[in-house]
Design an enzyme around this catalytic site. Structure first.
Site, short mmCIF file in Angstrom:
data_model
loop_
_atom_site.label_atom_id
_atom_site.label_comp_id
_atom_site.label_asym_id
_atom_site.label_seq_id
_atom_site.Cartn_x
_atom_site.Cartn_y
_atom_site.Cartn_z
N GLU A 93 39.41 -87.05 -43.90
CA GLU A 93 38.87 -87.66 -42.75
C GLU A 93 40.25 -87.30 -41.45
OE1 GLU A 93 38.36 -89.10 -45.54
OE2 GLU A 93 36.21 -89.82 -45.46
N GLU B 38 43.11 -96.36 -53.71
CA GLU B 38 43.11 -96.85 -52.39
C GLU B 38 43.07 -98.41 -52.39
OE1 GLU B 38 42.90 -95.78 -49.04
OE2 GLU B 38 43.08 -97.76 -48.68
N ASP C 256 50.65 -93.20 -44.87
CA ASP C 256 51.20 -93.71 -43.63
C ASP C 256 52.84 -93.07 -43.29
OD1 ASP C 256 48.85 -95.19 -43.33
OD2 ASP C 256 49.57 -96.63 -44.80
N1 SAM Z 1 43.96 -89.86 -47.04
C1 SAM Z 1 43.08 -90.38 -46.30
C2 SAM Z 1 42.88 -89.24 -45.09
O1 SAM Z 1 43.73 -88.30 -45.21
O2 SAM Z 1 41.60 -89.12 -44.53
C3 SAM Z 1 43.53 -91.64 -45.47
C4 SAM Z 1 44.66 -91.58 -44.74
S1 SAM Z 1 45.22 -93.29 -44.13
C5 SAM Z 1 46.42 -93.08 -42.88
C6 SAM Z 1 46.35 -93.68 -45.61
C7 SAM Z 1 45.52 -94.46 -46.37
O3 SAM Z 1 46.51 -94.66 -47.65
C8 SAM Z 1 45.04 -95.73 -46.19
O4 SAM Z 1 43.61 -95.81 -46.36
C9 SAM Z 1 45.69 -96.94 -46.87
O5 SAM Z 1 45.10 -98.07 -47.01
C10 SAM Z 1 46.09 -96.14 -48.01
N2 SAM Z 1 47.43 -96.53 -48.63
C11 SAM Z 1 48.68 -96.85 -48.24
N3 SAM Z 1 49.56 -97.38 -48.99
C12 SAM Z 1 49.00 -97.46 -50.03
C13 SAM Z 1 49.17 -97.77 -51.56
N4 SAM Z 1 50.55 -98.33 -51.57
N5 SAM Z 1 48.42 -97.81 -52.33
C14 SAM Z 1 47.26 -97.17 -52.29
N6 SAM Z 1 46.71 -96.85 -51.02
C15 SAM Z 1 47.65 -97.09 -50.10
#
Ligand code: SAM
Length: 213
Positions: A193, A70, A119
């Protein structure tokens, strides 16, 4: 003050360095050594968010070792708390950018990869940032075992369709595709979540599993 700026987040992670790996780049090729059962398969989640999935999977599968990456410090401390609350010893967390995957993991080191509610980056000009863009698939193929698999879950139809095409164009095999996961009532599904949030709003949850040839 936002949590991001709170110095205790660093202290909190350091205090729990048996879970949040402090020097992750030094673990390249050696991740299994961090676990009680080094022979167990190693599963990786990219973008673990606040950790409900990885903590839940750790609890459900004590025969598997898990690593969650993360990027955001203020978010990963939530995941650390979830892992501590779950009282599992088969989960490790990494506060790094998945762009650096090849510097973190050696060839064939991972058995399975999860992308949960990544994302979507809907603008065309941001396509390269999507975690299923072919440059990411290149990296995943290298760190995964031959024939390794990716499981993707999302509420975002655009990202889902894009990812199905991207997997197929890469030559991957689609093993399983669901356009309404919760209607299937998979008893082994561990919701994230975001999954709970979007599902509560009535949105369908998409899931697919794709395998490298
Ligand atoms: N997986 C979780 C959920 O389903 O509840 C969080 C989804 S959230 C939309 C996307 C997460 O991916 C965020 O916490 C973001 O910080 C992380 N993230 C995005 N790009 C990333 C990267 N290049 N490396 C690590 N984490 C990343």
């Amino acid at each position: 003050m936002r949590l991001r700026n709170k110095p205790w987040a660093d202290d909190y992670m350091r205090e729990h360095d048996h879970i949040v790996v402090q020097e992750p780049f030094e673990m390249l090729g050696k991740w299994s050594e961090l676990f009680k059962n080094p022979k167990a398969p190693l599963h990786l989640e990219i973008g673990s968010g606040k950790g409900q999935f990885i903590a839940g999977m750790g609890k459900q599968h004590n025969e598997i070792n898990f690593v969650g990456i993360e990027l955001v410090k203020s978010v990963i401390v939530g995941a650390l708390k979830k892992v501590l609350d779950a009282d599992v010893d088969n989960v490790r967390l990494v506060n790094e950018d998945a762009q650096d995957l090849r510097e973190l993991f050696g060839e064939n080191e991972i058995d399975h990869l999860y992308l949960n509610f990544s994302d979507p980056w809907p603008k065309n000009r941001h396509e390269k940032r999507r975690l299923t863009y072919h440059t990411f698939l290149d990296q995943y193929e290298k760190v995964l075992v031959p024939g390794g698999e990716i499981t993707l879950k999302t509420d975002n139809k655009g990202l889902f369709e894009y990812s199905l095409v991207s997997f197929s164009q890469y030559g991957m095999i689609l093993e399983d595709v669901s356009v309404d996961l919760h209607a299937e009532e998979d008893p082994l599904n561990v919701p994230t979540e975001y999954e709970e949030k979007f599902s509560a709003k009535g949105q369908p949850i998409y899931r697919c599993r794709a395998r490298f040839k």
